[in-house]
Design a protein around this motif. Sequence first.
Motif, PDB file in Angstrom:
ATOM      1  N   ALA A  69      63.183  35.218  49.351  1.00  0.00           N
ATOM      2  CA  ALA A  69      62.597  34.133  48.564  1.00  0.00           C
ATOM      3  C   ALA A  69      61.377  34.616  47.789  1.00  0.00           C
ATOM      4  O   ALA A  69      60.501  35.292  48.335  1.00  0.00           O
ATOM      5  CB  ALA A  69      62.202  32.982  49.490  1.00  0.00           C
ATOM      6  N   SER A  70      61.339  34.274  46.505  1.00  0.00           N
ATOM      7  CA  SER A  70      60.178  34.595  45.678  1.00  0.00           C
ATOM      8  C   SER A  70      59.063  33.587  45.938  1.00  0.00           C
ATOM      9  O   SER A  70      59.256  32.594  46.641  1.00  0.00           O
ATOM     10  CB  SER A  70      60.570  34.572  44.201  1.00  0.00           C
ATOM     11  OG  SER A  70      60.954  33.249  43.833  1.00  0.00           O
ATOM     12  N   GLU A  71      57.879  33.833  45.359  1.00  0.00           N
ATOM     13  CA  GLU A  71      56.763  32.912  45.543  1.00  0.00           C
ATOM     14  C   GLU A  71      57.111  31.527  45.023  1.00  0.00           C
ATOM     15  O   GLU A  71      56.754  30.506  45.633  1.00  0.00           O
ATOM     16  CB  GLU A  71      55.512  33.444  44.828  1.00  0.00           C
ATOM     17  CG  GLU A  71      54.913  34.680  45.475  1.00  0.00           C
ATOM     18  CD  GLU A  71      53.613  35.093  44.824  1.00  0.00           C
ATOM     19  OE1 GLU A  71      53.121  34.337  43.944  1.00  0.00           O
ATOM     20  OE2 GLU A  71      53.090  36.156  45.172  1.00  0.00           O
ATOM     21  N   LYS A  72      57.808  31.469  43.900  1.00  0.00           N
ATOM     22  CA  LYS A  72      58.207  30.187  43.326  1.00  0.00           C
ATOM     23  C   LYS A  72      59.188  29.464  44.246  1.00  0.00           C
ATOM     24  O   LYS A  72      59.082  28.245  44.471  1.00  0.00           O
ATOM     25  CB  LYS A  72      58.849  30.415  41.952  1.00  0.00           C
ATOM     26  CG  LYS A  72      59.271  29.121  41.261  1.00  0.00           C
ATOM     27  CD  LYS A  72      59.903  29.415  39.906  1.00  0.00           C
ATOM     28  CE  LYS A  72      60.366  28.116  39.241  1.00  0.00           C
ATOM     29  NZ  LYS A  72      61.021  28.375  37.926  1.00  0.00           N
ATOM     30  N   GLU A  73      60.123  30.208  44.789  1.00  0.00           N
ATOM     31  CA  GLU A  73      61.122  29.602  45.688  1.00  0.00           C
ATOM     32  C   GLU A  73      60.482  29.142  46.993  1.00  0.00           C
ATOM     33  O   GLU A  73      60.871  28.113  47.565  1.00  0.00           O
ATOM     34  CB  GLU A  73      62.248  30.604  45.948  1.00  0.00           C
ATOM     35  CG  GLU A  73      63.102  30.845  44.715  1.00  0.00           C
ATOM     36  CD  GLU A  73      64.007  32.061  44.868  1.00  0.00           C
ATOM     37  OE1 GLU A  73      65.015  32.148  44.135  1.00  0.00           O
ATOM     38  OE2 GLU A  73      63.709  32.947  45.709  1.00  0.00           O
ATOM     39  N   VAL A  74      59.474  29.879  47.471  1.00  0.00           N
ATOM     40  CA  VAL A  74      58.746  29.458  48.677  1.00  0.00           C
ATOM     41  C   VAL A  74      58.012  28.158  48.407  1.00  0.00           C
ATOM     42  O   VAL A  74      58.003  27.243  49.229  1.00  0.00           O
ATOM     43  CB  VAL A  74      57.761  30.559  49.129  1.00  0.00           C
ATOM     44  CG1 VAL A  74      56.872  30.041  50.248  1.00  0.00           C
ATOM     45  CG2 VAL A  74      58.516  31.788  49.597  1.00  0.00           C
ATOM     46  N   ALA A  75      57.399  28.062  47.211  1.00  0.00           N
ATOM     47  CA  ALA A  75      56.681  26.834  46.837  1.00  0.00           C
ATOM     48  C   ALA A  75      57.641  25.661  46.737  1.00  0.00           C
ATOM     49  O   ALA A  75      57.313  24.526  47.148  1.00  0.00           O
ATOM     50  CB  ALA A  75      55.942  27.042  45.521  1.00  0.00           C
ATOM     51  N   GLU A  76      58.830  25.904  46.187  1.00  0.00           N
ATOM     52  CA  GLU A  76      59.839  24.843  46.074  1.00  0.00           C
ATOM     53  C   GLU A  76      60.300  24.383  47.462  1.00  0.00           C
ATOM     54  O   GLU A  76      60.501  23.193  47.701  1.00  0.00           O
ATOM     55  CB  GLU A  76      61.032  25.338  45.255  1.00  0.00           C
ATOM     56  CG  GLU A  76      60.727  25.519  43.777  1.00  0.00           C
ATOM     57  CD  GLU A  76      61.895  26.111  43.012  1.00  0.00           C
ATOM     58  OE1 GLU A  76      62.904  26.478  43.677  1.00  0.00           O
ATOM     59  OE2 GLU A  76      61.807  26.219  41.767  1.00  0.00           O
ATOM     60  N   LEU A  77      60.473  25.370  48.360  1.00  0.00           N
ATOM     61  CA  LEU A  77      60.877  25.035  49.724  1.00  0.00           C
ATOM     62  C   LEU A  77      59.796  24.199  50.413  1.00  0.00           C
ATOM     63  O   LEU A  77      60.098  23.203  51.081  1.00  0.00           O
ATOM     64  CB  LEU A  77      61.139  26.309  50.528  1.00  0.00           C
ATOM     65  CG  LEU A  77      61.452  26.127  52.018  1.00  0.00           C
ATOM     66  CD1 LEU A  77      62.719  25.298  52.212  1.00  0.00           C
ATOM     67  CD2 LEU A  77      61.584  27.480  52.708  1.00  0.00           C
ATOM     68  N   GLU A  78      58.546  24.598  50.237  1.00  0.00           N
ATOM     69  CA  GLU A  78      57.439  23.852  50.840  1.00  0.00           C
ATOM     70  C   GLU A  78      57.402  22.415  50.311  1.00  0.00           C
ATOM     71  O   GLU A  78      57.195  21.449  51.077  1.00  0.00           O
ATOM     72  CB  GLU A  78      56.111  24.554  50.540  1.00  0.00           C
ATOM     73  CG  GLU A  78      54.908  23.890  51.207  1.00  0.00           C
ATOM     74  CD  GLU A  78      53.612  24.603  50.883  1.00  0.00           C
ATOM     75  OE1 GLU A  78      52.548  24.106  51.311  1.00  0.00           O
ATOM     76  OE2 GLU A  78      53.649  25.649  50.196  1.00  0.00           O
ATOM     77  N   LYS A  79      57.597  22.253  48.999  1.00  0.00           N
ATOM     78  CA  LYS A  79      57.599  20.925  48.401  1.00  0.00           C
ATOM     79  C   LYS A  79      58.768  20.093  48.921  1.00  0.00           C
ATOM     80  O   LYS A  79      58.613  18.902  49.228  1.00  0.00           O
ATOM     81  CB  LYS A  79      57.680  21.042  46.877  1.00  0.00           C
ATOM     82  CG  LYS A  79      57.646  19.696  46.167  1.00  0.00           C
ATOM     83  CD  LYS A  79      57.750  19.877  44.659  1.00  0.00           C
ATOM     84  CE  LYS A  79      57.755  18.510  43.966  1.00  0.00           C
ATOM     85  NZ  LYS A  79      57.912  18.642  42.488  1.00  0.00           N
ATOM     86  N   LYS A  80      59.931  20.721  49.043  1.00  0.00           N
ATOM     87  CA  LYS A  80      61.120  20.006  49.511  1.00  0.00           C
ATOM     88  C   LYS A  80      60.934  19.537  50.956  1.00  0.00           C
ATOM     89  O   LYS A  80      61.325  18.424  51.317  1.00  0.00           O
ATOM     90  CB  LYS A  80      62.356  20.915  49.403  1.00  0.00           C
ATOM     91  CG  LYS A  80      63.667  20.188  49.663  1.00  0.00           C
ATOM     92  CD  LYS A  80      64.850  21.098  49.382  1.00  0.00           C
ATOM     93  CE  LYS A  80      66.169  20.353  49.589  1.00  0.00           C
ATOM     94  NZ  LYS A  80      67.348  21.214  49.316  1.00  0.00           N
ATOM     95  N   ILE A  81      60.298  20.392  51.779  1.00  0.00           N
ATOM     96  CA  ILE A  81      60.038  20.020  53.179  1.00  0.00           C
ATOM     97  C   ILE A  81      59.057  18.853  53.238  1.00  0.00           C
ATOM     98  O   ILE A  81      59.239  17.907  54.012  1.00  0.00           O
ATOM     99  CB  ILE A  81      59.498  21.230  53.960  1.00  0.00           C
ATOM    100  CG1 ILE A  81      60.581  22.296  54.113  1.00  0.00           C
ATOM    101  CG2 ILE A  81      58.989  20.789  55.342  1.00  0.00           C
ATOM    102  CD1 ILE A  81      60.093  23.586  54.738  1.00  0.00           C
ATOM    103  N   SER A  82      57.999  18.920  52.404  1.00  0.00           N
ATOM    104  CA  SER A  82      56.990  17.858  52.425  1.00  0.00           C
ATOM    105  C   SER A  82      57.563  16.517  51.987  1.00  0.00           C
ATOM    106  O   SER A  82      57.062  15.457  52.377  1.00  0.00           O
ATOM    107  CB  SER A  82      55.811  18.229  51.523  1.00  0.00           C
ATOM    108  OG  SER A  82      56.217  18.316  50.168  1.00  0.00           O
ATOM    109  N   GLU A  83      58.621  16.544  51.160  1.00  0.00           N
ATOM    110  CA  GLU A  83      59.259  15.318  50.677  1.00  0.00           C
ATOM    111  C   GLU A  83      60.360  14.819  51.610  1.00  0.00           C
ATOM    112  O   GLU A  83      60.949  13.766  51.381  1.00  0.00           O
ATOM    113  CB  GLU A  83      59.842  15.557  49.274  1.00  0.00           C
ATOM    114  CG  GLU A  83      58.775  15.803  48.207  1.00  0.00           C
ATOM    115  CD  GLU A  83      59.369  16.184  46.865  1.00  0.00           C
ATOM    116  OE1 GLU A  83      60.600  16.452  46.819  1.00  0.00           O
ATOM    117  OE2 GLU A  83      58.615  16.208  45.870  1.00  0.00           O
ATOM    118  N   THR A  84      60.622  15.564  52.673  1.00  0.00           N
ATOM    119  CA  THR A  84      61.646  15.149  53.634  1.00  0.00           C
ATOM    120  C   THR A  84      61.174  13.915  54.392  1.00  0.00           C
ATOM    121  O   THR A  84      60.037  13.880  54.882  1.00  0.00           O
ATOM    122  CB  THR A  84      61.924  16.288  54.643  1.00  0.00           C
ATOM    123  OG1 THR A  84      62.353  17.452  53.929  1.00  0.00           O
ATOM    124  CG2 THR A  84      63.000  15.871  55.640  1.00  0.00           C
TER     125      THR A  84
END
Length: 294
Positions: A69-84
């Motif tokens: 995972a790139s930095e951008k993909e990690v940020a997207e994953l973090e955002k997706k988790i926070s919106e769960t």
Amino acid sequence: MKFRTLRRHFSSSFKSLGRNAWMTFASVSAVTVTLLLVGVFIVIMMNLNQLADNIENDVEIKVIVDLAASEKEVAELEKKISETPGVLEVEYSSNTQELDKMMKGFGDELDLYKQDNPLRHAIFVKAEDPQQTAPISKEIDSFDYTYEVIYGEGKVEKLFNVLNTGRNIGIILIVGLLLTAMFLISNTIRITIAARQTEIGIMKLVGATNNFVRIPFLIEGAWLGVLGAITPMVIITLAYYNLYELVAPKFAGELFQPLEMTPFLYQLNGLILGLGVLIGIWGSFIAVRRFLKV
């Protein structure tokens, strides 16, 4: 009901408490002992419940991020988790931060890994309802770029089952103790009222309504509850204050922390006083009912 009549009922209840001093003492003693037991048990159960809540709130999910995972993909994953749905808090920890945490535990032995860090980025997640940790973990595990989701599978479910069982047992014991208290106190008050059976009969024969006869006894029962609640309130307040001053500093920063004296003691004393009044009124109502049939 007229104010003058209500004032007469209050005056009658006061006089009755004085005329039947020994029976009043017996009733107040029964209320005192019972409310003291109930109060002590509530203190214990509420603090155990506080401990259970702290244990539950300490449960968290660790999401280990895929190396690809790139930095951008990690940020997207973090955002997706926070919106769960059900997620309360999300905290990102880089592989450097993870290594620093390990080095604090193991010391300088891991210095060699600073140049070639083998650890992965991690995201720590807390659920709004700790009981939903398992289903939230399974949902997060299905997201892209998650290498592993760790939350103590198996152990967490057993822990929650133990805590829920403990809470349920505590509620059952408190309810059982209250029912026993109401039974004992109503019988004690019934003995008090039985000694005045003739008085009740005369009032009924001269045309007094059931409510007119009943109200002074209900007020008297409320006074018995208030008088019986004073001693438990004082004893529990002083005992909890001293225990808190002794225990709280020793457990500062630990998982177990006793409930703060404020507002807990105010709430507890209000509950004890309310229970005393309720039990006194209920006991008088049940006891006087059988003597109204003349």
